[in-house]
Design a protein around this motif. Structure first.
Motif, PDB file in Angstrom:
ATOM      1  N   PRO A 148       0.826  -1.216   0.000  1.00  0.00           N
ATOM      2  CA  PRO A 148       0.000   0.000   0.000  1.00  0.00           C
ATOM      3  C   PRO A 148       0.856   1.261   0.000  1.00  0.00           C
ATOM      4  CG  PRO A 148      -0.727  -1.538   1.695  1.00  0.00           C
ATOM      5  CD  PRO A 148       0.561  -2.066   1.157  1.00  0.00           C
ATOM      6  N   GLN A 207      -3.955   4.553   0.019  1.00  0.00           N
ATOM      7  CA  GLN A 207      -4.574   3.320  -0.453  1.00  0.00           C
ATOM      8  C   GLN A 207      -5.202   2.510   0.678  1.00  0.00           C
ATOM      9  OE1 GLN A 207      -1.508   1.345  -2.733  1.00  0.00           O
ATOM     10  NE2 GLN A 207      -2.112   2.396  -4.610  1.00  0.00           N
ATOM     11  N   ARG A 252      -8.517   3.843   1.547  1.00  0.00           N
ATOM     12  CA  ARG A 252      -9.513   3.564   0.504  1.00  0.00           C
ATOM     13  C   ARG A 252      -9.939   2.103   0.525  1.00  0.00           C
ATOM     14  NH1 ARG A 252      -7.443   5.354  -4.882  1.00  0.00           N
ATOM     15  NH2 ARG A 252      -5.375   5.352  -3.961  1.00  0.00           N
ATOM     16  N   TYR A 253      -8.986   1.183   0.780  1.00  0.00           N
ATOM     17  CA  TYR A 253      -9.364  -0.233   0.926  1.00  0.00           C
ATOM     18  C   TYR A 253     -10.393  -0.381   2.031  1.00  0.00           C
ATOM     19  CZ  TYR A 253      -4.927  -1.393  -1.523  1.00  0.00           C
ATOM     20  OH  TYR A 253      -3.899  -1.491  -2.408  1.00  0.00           O
ATOM     21  N   ASN A 287     -10.558  -3.437  -4.592  1.00  0.00           N
ATOM     22  CA  ASN A 287      -9.276  -3.218  -3.920  1.00  0.00           C
ATOM     23  C   ASN A 287      -8.103  -3.599  -4.818  1.00  0.00           C
ATOM     24  OD1 ASN A 287     -10.316  -2.043  -1.634  1.00  0.00           O
ATOM     25  ND2 ASN A 287     -10.426  -3.939  -0.486  1.00  0.00           N
ATOM     26  N   ILE A 299      -7.264  -0.768  -7.120  1.00  0.00           N
ATOM     27  CA  ILE A 299      -6.422   0.247  -6.476  1.00  0.00           C
ATOM     28  C   ILE A 299      -4.980  -0.251  -6.394  1.00  0.00           C
ATOM     29  CG2 ILE A 299      -5.956   1.465  -4.307  1.00  0.00           C
ATOM     30  CD1 ILE A 299      -9.046   1.401  -3.852  1.00  0.00           C
ATOM     31  N   ALA A 300      -4.803  -1.460  -5.892  1.00  0.00           N
ATOM     32  CA  ALA A 300      -3.457  -2.000  -5.684  1.00  0.00           C
ATOM     33  C   ALA A 300      -2.672  -2.124  -6.988  1.00  0.00           C
ATOM     34  CB  ALA A 300      -3.543  -3.367  -5.005  1.00  0.00           C
ATOM     35  N   ASP A 319      -3.202   1.948  -9.283  1.00  0.00           N
ATOM     36  CA  ASP A 319      -3.032   3.276  -8.726  1.00  0.00           C
ATOM     37  C   ASP A 319      -1.611   3.420  -8.211  1.00  0.00           C
ATOM     38  OD1 ASP A 319      -3.550   5.802  -7.709  1.00  0.00           O
ATOM     39  OD2 ASP A 319      -4.187   4.996  -5.777  1.00  0.00           O
ATOM     40  N   GLY A 331      -1.749   7.447  -6.149  1.00  0.00           N
ATOM     41  CA  GLY A 331      -2.877   7.944  -5.369  1.00  0.00           C
ATOM     42  C   GLY A 331      -3.797   8.808  -6.227  1.00  0.00           C
TER      43      GLY A 331
END
Length: 105
Positions: free
Chosen positions: A46, A50, A53-54, A93, A96-97, A100, A103
């Motif tokens: 992360p 992040q 957000r998770y 998730n 994102i991981a 992203d 951010g």
């Protein structure tokens, strides 16, 4: 029994492709496929916001999971809804991981 894709390969292999043929050029993945697979099967520590957000995604999914549990009768459909909500959370998730890098701006 040899299962390798190469007719000339004499190696025993437990999978469809023997490791030696893969490493010695018997298989050349396309660069974009290789990059996608490398990203999909890598650990993504992360960064920045992040983790928050998770947790926000998990928290809302958990709220919906409890609502489904309370309002829906026990059934196959309820189980499928819960399973798909869990998958949705994991894929959100993973988005994102995996994608992203800096951010949200």
């Amino acid at each position: 029994m040899n299962k390798c894709f190469s007719k000339d390969c004499a190696n025993e292999s437990e999978t469809e492709f023997c490791p030696e043929c893969l490493l010695n050029g018997g298989f050349k993945p396309k660069d974009y496929v290789s990059a996608r697979l490398d990203n999909a099967y890598s650990y993504h520590a992360p960064k920045g916001d992040q983790t928050a957000r998770y947790e926000a995604i998990r928290s809302k999914a958990k709220e919906l999971a409890h609502m489904i549990d309370e309002l829906c009768p026990n059934s196959r459909e309820k189980s499928v809804a819960q399973t798909n909500l869990e998958q949705t959370t994991m894929w959100a998730n993973a988005s994102i991981a995996r994608n992203d890098k800096e951010g949200i701006k």
